[in-house]
Design a protein around this motif. Sequence first.
Motif: not given
Lengths: 197, 197
Positions: A34, A37-38, A41-42, A45, B8-9, B11-12, B15
Amino acid sequence: MADSDIESLIELMARLPGLGPRSARRAVLHLIKKRGQLLTPLADAMAKVGATARECVNCGNIGTEEICAICTDDRRATGELCVVEDVADLWAMERSKIFKGRYHVLGGTLSALDQVGPEDLRIPQIAERIDREGISEIILALGATIDGQTTAHVIADEVDGRDVRLTTLAQGVPVGGELDYLDDGTITAALNARKSF
Amino acid sequence: MADSDIESLIELMARLPGLGPRSARRAVLHLIKKRGQLLTPLADAMAKVGATARECVNCGNIGTEEICAICTDDRRATGELCVVEDVADLWAMERSKIFKGRYHVLGGTLSALDQVGPEDLRIPQIAERIDREGISEIILALGATIDGQTTAHVIADEVDGRDVRLTTLAQGVPVGGELDYLDDGTITAALNARKSF
């Protein structure tokens, strides 16, 4: 055989609480699958939080400013100060959405075993805040552990002589809890603090 | 109340497989506390892997080059090709350090339920690799599940007619396993495949 960059990512992930080598490998494979999507962004962040996160100089909460959003929020100047052990506890209190005052994060509990004394925690600052912020009630929201209760007593001594009400969270049966699964100490506390129905 | 960047961190992180909201919060607090040792290196490692990780066009392994380190390693041209479902299985095989040949990562198993057909997996490429790489033995290291075994049969059909030995991993009692805790199927398989002592 994973590539060395992937190996180092797995090794770092395995150092997170709750993840071991096996789950770190699984997480890294998931991240690579991913990517858009992941993973990206991670990484972003984390870099952002790494660059901006800091402790509030007033209460010890974690935020992005010198003084955190709770301390600067005038609507929260209710005169109530909730003392918690850790930022995780502050977050837990905030999730319940019931407390409208401000916080004071100790950064741990006193512990003879781990050689944590009052000067290692944010205890002296409580008296300063009482004088400066016009605190009328200190709510000790500390863990119901030996160390938590020792810390509560030390704080009580510290603020002794000041015109401030000192309270602690009630002990009793957790909501949804079944007596059968509760320890003796909790049942004793709940019985001693019984209320008329 | 955590800052929105921290939110947001969390939340990521939640996942990731193996982490839920609670453990994600705990992990993020840990990361912020260990900023220098963990948060920043992890952000960097993720960015690096995010920019470089790719599937090997030959075998489906994950690496940083078009052809992975295993496929380009001449010492691994043993004529043995180990077919696995996933990169995680390839890593598990590699940790055992016993297999010296090359791999073929299918990218899953056939599944009527999830509508995964042979064209969704890297199955047609097996025959191509046999012809191109001089493979003499295909080791089917697939899961002992219905889908895994179905996939094994489809691969057997696919390579039928080629001069290649087809083997699968032995089934039996795991090393350190106790009979009392094994399922009937494993005991049956171990008994049927019994060896002279």
